[in-house]
Design a protein around this motif. Structure first.
Motif, PDB file in Angstrom:
ATOM      1  N   THR A 765       0.773  -1.161   0.004  1.00 53.55           N
ATOM      2  CA  THR A 765       0.007  -0.067  -0.075  1.00 53.55           C
ATOM      3  C   THR A 765       0.973   1.244  -0.041  1.00 53.55           C
ATOM      4  O   THR A 765       1.761   1.613   0.815  1.00 53.55           O
ATOM      5  CB  THR A 765      -0.828  -0.042   1.434  1.00 53.55           C
ATOM      6  N   VAL A 766       0.835   2.102  -1.045  1.00 49.99           N
ATOM      7  CA  VAL A 766       1.585   3.481  -0.865  1.00 49.99           C
ATOM      8  C   VAL A 766       0.464   4.500  -1.007  1.00 49.99           C
ATOM      9  O   VAL A 766      -0.223   4.693  -1.977  1.00 49.99           O
ATOM     10  CB  VAL A 766       2.445   3.287  -2.531  1.00 49.99           C
ATOM     11  N   ARG A 767       0.568   5.128  -0.158  1.00 51.80           N
ATOM     12  CA  ARG A 767      -0.340   6.571   0.152  1.00 51.80           C
ATOM     13  C   ARG A 767      -1.616   6.030   0.079  1.00 51.80           C
ATOM     14  O   ARG A 767      -2.558   6.645  -0.916  1.00 51.80           O
ATOM     15  CB  ARG A 767       0.076   7.604  -0.692  1.00 51.80           C
ATOM     16  N   GLY A 768      -2.252   5.143   0.679  1.00 48.39           N
ATOM     17  CA  GLY A 768      -3.545   4.624   0.596  1.00 48.39           C
ATOM     18  C   GLY A 768      -3.961   3.714  -0.537  1.00 48.39           C
ATOM     19  O   GLY A 768      -5.100   3.139  -0.670  1.00 48.39           O
ATOM     20  N   GLN A 769      -3.128   3.549  -1.636  1.00 43.04           N
ATOM     21  CA  GLN A 769      -3.372   2.777  -2.776  1.00 43.04           C
ATOM     22  C   GLN A 769      -2.739   1.520  -2.826  1.00 43.04           C
ATOM     23  O   GLN A 769      -1.477   1.469  -2.489  1.00 43.04           O
ATOM     24  CB  GLN A 769      -2.982   3.567  -4.201  1.00 43.04           C
ATOM     25  N   SER A 770      -3.506   0.398  -2.740  1.00 41.48           N
ATOM     26  CA  SER A 770      -2.938  -1.012  -2.653  1.00 41.48           C
ATOM     27  C   SER A 770      -2.912  -1.985  -3.899  1.00 41.48           C
ATOM     28  O   SER A 770      -3.689  -1.616  -4.672  1.00 41.48           O
ATOM     29  CB  SER A 770      -3.915  -1.838  -1.590  1.00 41.48           C
ATOM     30  N   ALA A 771      -1.888  -2.614  -3.979  1.00 42.39           N
ATOM     31  CA  ALA A 771      -1.732  -3.558  -4.944  1.00 42.39           C
ATOM     32  C   ALA A 771      -1.592  -4.934  -4.436  1.00 42.39           C
ATOM     33  O   ALA A 771      -0.854  -4.790  -3.435  1.00 42.39           O
ATOM     34  CB  ALA A 771      -0.906  -3.120  -5.995  1.00 42.39           C
ATOM     35  N   ILE A 772      -1.819  -5.933  -4.954  1.00 44.03           N
ATOM     36  CA  ILE A 772      -1.308  -7.246  -4.522  1.00 44.03           C
ATOM     37  C   ILE A 772      -0.314  -7.633  -5.290  1.00 44.03           C
ATOM     38  O   ILE A 772      -0.615  -7.769  -6.672  1.00 44.03           O
ATOM     39  CB  ILE A 772      -2.514  -8.446  -4.437  1.00 44.03           C
ATOM     40  N   LEU A 773       0.952  -7.958  -4.831  1.00 44.96           N
ATOM     41  CA  LEU A 773       1.937  -8.390  -5.945  1.00 44.96           C
ATOM     42  C   LEU A 773       2.300  -9.801  -5.679  1.00 44.96           C
ATOM     43  O   LEU A 773       2.746 -10.299  -4.640  1.00 44.96           O
ATOM     44  CB  LEU A 773       3.343  -7.520  -5.428  1.00 44.96           C
ATOM     45  N   GLY A 774       2.385 -10.529  -6.963  1.00 44.48           N
ATOM     46  CA  GLY A 774       2.530 -11.763  -6.839  1.00 44.48           C
ATOM     47  C   GLY A 774       4.141 -11.957  -6.855  1.00 44.48           C
ATOM     48  O   GLY A 774       4.704 -10.928  -7.432  1.00 44.48           O
ATOM     49  N   ARG A 775       4.740 -13.020  -7.175  1.00 44.61           N
ATOM     50  CA  ARG A 775       6.155 -13.423  -7.225  1.00 44.61           C
ATOM     51  C   ARG A 775       6.509 -12.721  -8.551  1.00 44.61           C
ATOM     52  O   ARG A 775       5.902 -12.984  -9.490  1.00 44.61           O
ATOM     53  CB  ARG A 775       6.678 -14.742  -7.208  1.00 44.61           C
ATOM     54  N   GLY A 776       7.745 -12.099  -8.654  1.00 47.82           N
ATOM     55  CA  GLY A 776       8.051 -11.473  -9.943  1.00 47.82           C
ATOM     56  C   GLY A 776       7.304 -10.377 -10.626  1.00 47.82           C
ATOM     57  O   GLY A 776       7.731  -9.563 -11.422  1.00 47.82           O
ATOM     58  N   ALA A 777       6.299 -10.044  -9.789  1.00 50.81           N
ATOM     59  CA  ALA A 777       5.426  -8.955 -10.285  1.00 50.81           C
ATOM     60  C   ALA A 777       5.829  -7.378  -9.911  1.00 50.81           C
ATOM     61  O   ALA A 777       6.738  -7.450  -8.858  1.00 50.81           O
ATOM     62  CB  ALA A 777       4.005  -8.960  -9.695  1.00 50.81           C
ATOM     63  N   GLY A 778       5.405  -6.351 -10.593  1.00 52.39           N
ATOM     64  CA  GLY A 778       5.716  -4.914 -10.257  1.00 52.39           C
ATOM     65  C   GLY A 778       4.624  -4.251 -10.179  1.00 52.39           C
ATOM     66  O   GLY A 778       3.580  -4.494 -11.000  1.00 52.39           O
ATOM     67  N   HIS A 779       4.794  -2.770  -9.680  1.00 49.77           N
ATOM     68  CA  HIS A 779       3.765  -2.029  -9.695  1.00 49.77           C
ATOM     69  C   HIS A 779       4.085  -0.625  -9.553  1.00 49.77           C
ATOM     70  O   HIS A 779       5.166  -0.241  -8.774  1.00 49.77           O
ATOM     71  CB  HIS A 779       2.524  -2.246  -8.755  1.00 49.77           C
ATOM     72  N   THR A 780       3.419   0.463 -10.194  1.00 50.51           N
ATOM     73  CA  THR A 780       3.922   1.705 -10.130  1.00 50.51           C
ATOM     74  C   THR A 780       2.841   2.334  -9.427  1.00 50.51           C
ATOM     75  O   THR A 780       1.747   2.616  -9.945  1.00 50.51           O
ATOM     76  CB  THR A 780       4.591   2.322 -11.433  1.00 50.51           C
ATOM     77  N   PHE A 781       3.017   3.216  -8.453  1.00 48.86           N
ATOM     78  CA  PHE A 781       2.108   3.984  -7.678  1.00 48.86           C
ATOM     79  C   PHE A 781       2.430   5.352  -7.920  1.00 48.86           C
ATOM     80  O   PHE A 781       3.707   5.864  -7.632  1.00 48.86           O
ATOM     81  CB  PHE A 781       2.230   3.549  -6.054  1.00 48.86           C
ATOM     82  N   PRO A 782       1.393   6.259  -8.088  1.00 46.29           N
ATOM     83  CA  PRO A 782       1.680   7.795  -8.122  1.00 46.29           C
ATOM     84  C   PRO A 782       1.835   8.254  -6.500  1.00 46.29           C
ATOM     85  O   PRO A 782       1.230   7.863  -5.943  1.00 46.29           O
ATOM     86  CB  PRO A 782       0.446   8.147  -8.843  1.00 46.29           C
ATOM     87  N   VAL A 783       2.909   9.155  -6.615  1.00 48.87           N
ATOM     88  CA  VAL A 783       2.961   9.894  -5.391  1.00 48.87           C
ATOM     89  C   VAL A 783       3.248  11.288  -5.624  1.00 48.87           C
ATOM     90  O   VAL A 783       4.573  11.634  -5.358  1.00 48.87           O
ATOM     91  CB  VAL A 783       4.342   9.170  -4.506  1.00 48.87           C
ATOM     92  N   SER A 784       2.331  12.004  -5.930  1.00 45.04           N
ATOM     93  CA  SER A 784       2.439  13.532  -5.841  1.00 45.04           C
ATOM     94  C   SER A 784       2.917  14.000  -4.451  1.00 45.04           C
ATOM     95  O   SER A 784       2.329  13.309  -3.523  1.00 45.04           O
ATOM     96  CB  SER A 784       1.418  14.167  -6.520  1.00 45.04           C
TER      97      SER A 784
END
Ligand code: BGC
Length: 795
Positions: A765-784
């Motif tokens: 969870t980055v600044r209230g936005q969540s993602a479930i990351l599986g093995r090998g996965a990636g995610h980009t979260f906006p952080v203004s």
């Protein structure tokens, strides 16, 4: 600036001790100060080698009293390598005509380079290049290579290499009235082309052995031998302009090592089998490469990056993967010097959070050190008539209290009573570390094994230390000291100790809540077993619950009071003592005492904002029935900030943290101070006596948990990045619940990528936005950038 190097140009006798500590090399098993190999201890140079966990006790007489101190022993010196040009004395940087002098610490590869040129009394110019390492791949080996070039002459150069057991603990001036002759029963010898030296510590009876293999381009050598030292002299036939090299490889063993028959034969065998310098170097570099892959922190400011690398480097030289094989705690001053006698205080509180997400196996070792000493902590509690475990303020070999009864004020020359052992809060730090370790790793086996037992036994002690006082209608903890060591007693009191140190009382409530939660978290069978083994009763649990509602905390003017009666103390004339950090010494020398004043050595109440979120603290105060005004946090920070002189390097770390979200520029200034604690020797000469490992690790932790807002709760990772203005990007790897992640943050976004290990799913969870990351996965979260509200000190 090369952000992997620390460079010193020129020889400066006044700076030598500082550089010896800053450029020390170590591998978690032992470390050696960066002393000049040709020098002995002489007031400028102080060679020192310290083996993790190698302590010895000695009794000395001071101020008419017998005092016994346990110290980390200065082991026999493996480094000596002297040289002399024809018809000249042995080279000495202090006495020679130096034409150039430079030291370069290569932190990426763990190698110290020394380059010098000098002219002897006959006009011969010689250049010398030295490289040394303390092997990170084989923790028992170290090596020094010296290459000599005769620039304008040809002829013989004498080189003398020694193993020297004539060392004592004399590195800290204010301890010099105390004995430091820890070694006895020396013997030396030759075994073929190898030399060896053996000695024994007087009371702990640890045999320490060194064996050396010296190779030079010239085969001739001559041996000189006494019981306490052994040397061999080589004569190099230097040809003008052609470099000639001498290599010294050394093995160090003790009778405590695993898989050895006896220390001397182990050292001899290891050094005989040791590879040549280049192979040793290449293995050592690979070991460092592997460490840096996990310890990396990349940022765009080269000076900052260099300083943070220096801190990482020294943390890893004191606590490395080799440490996990040992029974050792975290010596507050590293393995870099003799200050605080190598003792273990509460400082691991500042190191474990960083280790937890980088090298969790090392933080577990530090917790195991505590767990092994649980029986001794139980004895200490029971000697006071209390249940549970009372850990010592200063710990060494066996977990007994090692805090001296007397300490010397170098400013006045007086020996004074030392009551700092009343800092019972060290146990709270250990329990906090257990909890943090479990939260970051999710290691139930650890919790069910040693973790829960530690936490509950400590809770039990604090639960009993808190006594119900009918007068206040609350539970109180009396007669203790908080982290601010400048307050030991009430002015004029007959006995030391203060009542209701807010940090101790509130953290006790936190601990009692966590102890109950820990029991709930344990699998049923383990919980049952633990309850039986510790004979935990419902009555005791009910008492803990009651304390969490009725602990006493004092307030004044909307501010948490450091202890009961704090506001009755006088205000100090700060103008008179401006810039003085060791106010205790200055006031005592003036016939005064800090006990009378509202002055703090370091963060005390503010430690609460360091360890707990504003919400956690508010919940505890609510539970205790203390109404909290919205501006309480800010008022409290302001109040103590004005009264703190930062006499401990830990203070700047904590202040950088608590101000991070409310006063960013001030926070940055404290962070910069903490980052320069040792580099700039901010405590005036103390770094030469050993680095400040807690502050070093604290600055690394600041980058992660504070500026990135990294937290792990219930198996999920949370980030709330707020990069300081000076930093545009930050990139680092972490490990959470067995998953390896890489984090890259800039002003606009946070990119989190998982490697192929750990649990199938991890919530991020980055600044209230969540993602479930599986093995090998990636995610980009906006952080203004969020607006920073003044008055908001929350993390
Ligand atoms: C600090 C303690 C710390 C110790 C060892 C003292 O100066 O006041 O908080 O544990 O140094 O680093």
């Amino acid at each position: 600036m090369n952000s992997w190097e620390l460079v010193f140009d020129g020889f400066d006798p006044a700076q030598e001790g500082l550089r010896e500590a800053l450029c020390a090399l170590g591998n978690g098993y032992f470390a050696t100060r960066a002393a000049a190999p040709e020098a002995r201890a002489d007031g400028v140079h102080y060679p020192g080698t310290y083996i993790a966990g190698c302590y010895n006790r000695l009794t000395s007489t001071v101020a008419g009293l017998d005092v016994t101190n346990e110290e980390l022993v200065n082991a026999p010196d493996w480094l000596p390598l002297a040289f002399a040009t024809p018809e000249s004395d042995w080279f000495s940087a202090r006495e020679s005509d130096l034409l150039g002098y430079r030291q370069e610490l290569d932190m990426r590869h763990g190698v110290l380079h020394r380059k010098l040129r000098f002219r002897d009394g006959h006009g011969r110019v010689t250049s010398v290049r030295q490289r040394r390492l303390v092997s990170m791949s084989d923790p028992h080996l170290a090596a020094l290579e010296a290459t000599f070039t005769a620039e304008n002459w040809s002829g013989p150069l004498r080189v003398s290499s020694a193993l020297d057991g004539r060392v004592t603990n004399r590195g800290v001036k204010r301890y010099r009235d105390l004995r430091g002759d820890h070694l006895t029963d020396h013997s030396t010898g030759q075994d073929g082309d190898l030399t060896w030296l053996r000695a024994r510590t007087r009371s702990s009876e640890i045999t320490i052995a060194l064996a050396a293999r010296v190779e030079s381009d010239d085969g001739r050598s001559e041996f000189l031998q006494e019981a306490e030292w052994i040397s061999e002299e080589h004569v190099l036939d230097l040809r003008q302009g052609s470099p000639a090299t001498v290599t010294k490889t050394v093995a160090l063993a003790t009778s405590r090592d695993h898989a050895v028959a006896d220390a001397r034969s182990a050292a001899l065998r290891w050094v005989r089998l040791a590879p040549c310098f280049d192979t040793l170097l290449s293995r050592h570099r690979h070991a460092w490469d592997r460490l840096w892959t996990r310890a990396r922190l990349d940022l765009d400011d080269p000076e900052d990056a260099r300083n943070l690398r220096l801190h990482t480097f020294h943390v890893l030289q004191t606590l490395s993967p080799h440490t996990t094989d040992l029974d050792v705690g975290m010596p507050a001053r590293g393995l870099h010097g003799e200050a605080y006698r190598g003792h273990v205080f509460w400082d691991e509180l500042f190191v474990i959070p960083w280790l937890n997400v980088r090298f969790p196996e090392i933080s577990r070792t530090l917790l195991r050190y505590r767990h092994r000493r649980l029986p001794e902590a139980r004895n200490a509690a029971s000697a006071l008539g209390l249940p549970g475990a009372m850990f010592p303020w200063q710990s060494g070999s066996d977990g007994q209290e090692e805090t001296p009864f007397l300490h010397l004020n170098p400013r006045s020359g007086h020996w004074l009573p030392d009551n700092s052992r009343l800092q019972r809060h060290v146990g709270l730090a250990i329990a906090y570390n257990v909890w943090q370790h479990y939260a970051a790793t999710g290691d139930v086996e650890f919790l069910a094994g040693s973790g829960a037992e530690l936490l509950i036994e400590i809770a039990r002690f604090f639960g009993a230390l808190a006594r119900f006082e009918p007068a206040s209608g609350r539970y109180e903890i009396r007669g203790v000291m908080g982290p601010d060591e400048y307050h030991e007693a009430y002015p004029g009191a007959d006995s030391p100790g203060l009542d209701n140190n807010a940090y101790t009382n509130i953290m006790t409530v936190w601990l009692l809540l966590r102890a109950r939660e820990t029991l709930r978290l344990l699998p049923r069978r383990e919980r049952g077993e633990l309850t039986v083994r510790l004979a935990l009763t419902e009555e005791e649990l009910d008492r803990w619950e009651e304390i969490t509602h009725r602990m006493r905390v004092d307030f004044h003017d909307g501010v948490i009071s450091q202890f009961t009666g704090y506001t009755d103390l006088l205000e100090l004339d700060w103008d008179r003592y401006q810039g003085v950090r060791r106010l205790d010494r200055a006031l005592e020398a003036d016939g005064e005492s800090p006990n009378r004043y509202q002055v703090s050595k370091q963060a005390d109440v503010l430690m609460l904002f360091y360890l707990l979120t504003a919400e956690e603290l508010r919940e505890i105060l609510d539970r205790l029935g203390y109404p909290v005004k919205p501006d309480m946090v800010q008022r409290t920070i302001r109040y103590y900030l004005e009264r703190t002189c930062h006499g401990s390097t830990l203070s700047a770390v904590v202040h950088a943290w608590v101000l991070a979200r409310s006063d960013r520029s001030r926070s940055w200034r404290f962070r910069t101070e903490a980052l320069g604690s040792d580099l700039n020797d901010v405590q005036g000469g103390t770094t030469a006596e050993g680095i400040h490992l807690g502050a070093m690790a604290g600055t690394l932790d600041l980058m992660q948990r504070c500026y990135l807002g990294l937290e792990v709760h219930h198996g999920s990772l949370y980030l709330n990045p707020l990069l300081p203005d000076r930093l545009a990007t930050l990139s680092l790897p972490i490990r959470v619940h067995g998953a390896s992640l890489s984090i890259e943050v800039d002003r606009g976004q946070a990119r989190i990528t998982r490697a192929d290990d750990g649990p199938a799913h991890l919530r991020v969870t980055v600044r209230g936005q969540s993602a479930i990351l599986g093995r090998g996965a990636g995610h980009t979260f906006p952080v203004s950038r969020p607006d920073v509200m003044s008055g908001d000190a929350e993390r």
